[in-house]
Design an enzyme around this catalytic site. Sequence first.
Site, PDB file in Angstrom:
ATOM      1  N   CYS A  86       0.375   4.064 -16.543  1.00 56.82           N
ATOM      2  CA  CYS A  86      -0.922   3.777 -15.789  1.00 56.82           C
ATOM      3  C   CYS A  86      -1.630   5.248 -15.658  1.00 56.82           C
ATOM      4  O   CYS A  86      -1.878   6.000 -16.135  1.00 56.82           O
ATOM      5  CB  CYS A  86      -1.242   2.873 -15.040  1.00 56.82           C
ATOM      6  SG  CYS A  86      -2.680   2.065 -14.566  1.00 56.82           S
ATOM      7  N   HIS A 194       2.456  -1.903 -17.042  1.00 49.89           N
ATOM      8  CA  HIS A 194       3.246  -1.577 -15.811  1.00 49.89           C
ATOM      9  C   HIS A 194       4.743  -2.225 -15.739  1.00 49.89           C
ATOM     10  O   HIS A 194       4.777  -3.567 -15.370  1.00 49.89           O
ATOM     11  CB  HIS A 194       2.619  -1.917 -14.392  1.00 49.89           C
ATOM     12  CG  HIS A 194       1.308  -1.180 -14.090  1.00 49.89           C
ATOM     13  ND1 HIS A 194       1.484  -0.413 -13.036  1.00 49.89           N
ATOM     14  CD2 HIS A 194      -0.007  -1.584 -14.263  1.00 49.89           C
ATOM     15  CE1 HIS A 194       0.398   0.236 -13.182  1.00 49.89           C
ATOM     16  NE2 HIS A 194      -0.606  -0.511 -13.607  1.00 49.89           N
ATOM     17  N   GLU A 196       7.135  -1.828 -14.262  1.00 45.08           N
ATOM     18  CA  GLU A 196       7.754  -1.905 -13.057  1.00 45.08           C
ATOM     19  C   GLU A 196       7.302  -3.274 -12.281  1.00 45.08           C
ATOM     20  O   GLU A 196       7.713  -3.570 -11.229  1.00 45.08           O
ATOM     21  CB  GLU A 196       7.605  -0.699 -11.920  1.00 45.08           C
ATOM     22  CG  GLU A 196       6.042  -0.815 -11.196  1.00 45.08           C
ATOM     23  CD  GLU A 196       5.046  -0.400 -11.998  1.00 45.08           C
ATOM     24  OE1 GLU A 196       5.115  -0.209 -13.441  1.00 45.08           O
ATOM     25  OE2 GLU A 196       3.820  -0.024 -11.617  1.00 45.08           O
TER      26      GLU A 196
END
Lengths: 239, 105
Positions: A86, A194, A196
């Site tokens: 990002c 993302h 994560e």
Amino acid sequence: MKWAVIEFPGSNCDRDAVQAIAAVTGDVVDLVWHQEAALDPYDAIVLPGGFSYGDYLRCGAIARFSPALAGVRAAAAAGKLVLGICNGFQILTESGLLPGALLRNRQLQFRCEVAELEVVQPDSPFTALYQPGEVIRIPIAHGEGRYYAPPATLDELEQGGRVAFRYARDVNGSERRIAGVLNPRGNVLGLMPHPERAVFDWMGSIDGVRLFQSMRAFWQRQSVAAVSASGGSGQRGLG
Amino acid sequence: MNQVLQTANGTGAQTVWTALVQVWLKPSVFDPQGRAVEEALHTLGYAAAAQVRVGKCMQLQVRAAREEEAADLVRQMCDQVLCNPVMETYTFTLRAKADGAEDAP
């Protein structure tokens, strides 16, 4: 394997990244303040999401001058893995480590949803554990994620196998629905989604797990190659 | 452009120049902000409005003996920081500070 997650003023996904990577790899993951330029101890460097320097001037434009970016450049040149997520992707394009730029979404909307991504390049240090053409579900959360590059650069990326991920459907107006790109050597990846945020069942998807595990597997192969090979560096790019 | 009000004459005296930098998305790059503003203008009845683009304007001062020197400095700043040449272009104007060359330190 030792990981660094760089924390800039305005980063806000740094701790998520630390926790996710530690959980799925079992490795040591350090949160490293952006004033640190010596990143030699680390095998992989992650530039997390957020709004470094408040997105002033342009997203990632100021963070690019942080001392840590010298360390990131050195790591990239040494063939270590660099992952920009990002805002981290925006910093990598601003710093010239990846081509193109990320512009305001075409619809002027901040898109916060789980996006379907096609794994376009399954043969890279970041994607080796995915199947070719596999569609994975990874959250996106950005207002300025419209990937832009001149047509010649886009052709070069596609022909060189450097488009890692593509949105299954258009979410932000990105050229050719590009969601993530690799550098020519294949050791630097930037992506708007993302990974994560997709590492536990309760998150709604665990498709991000294999990205970090791919990186770890690559590092292991490299370490083995470095020990066993006398001349060969054991480094492996795309293809 | 205005004239330098006090010449340097090799003494190293410098003029303060005010630079006005405009940064635009390249014409080939879609500007969703411009489109939204254009649509708003049309909604308000300004049917004549067209080709709306939203850019950035930055003002800064530089010290330099000559205008060309000031222009070089501003150009470097634009190329390195103020503008991202991947998707933006820039223009700027320079104006010598009206009250003379010297600012008290």
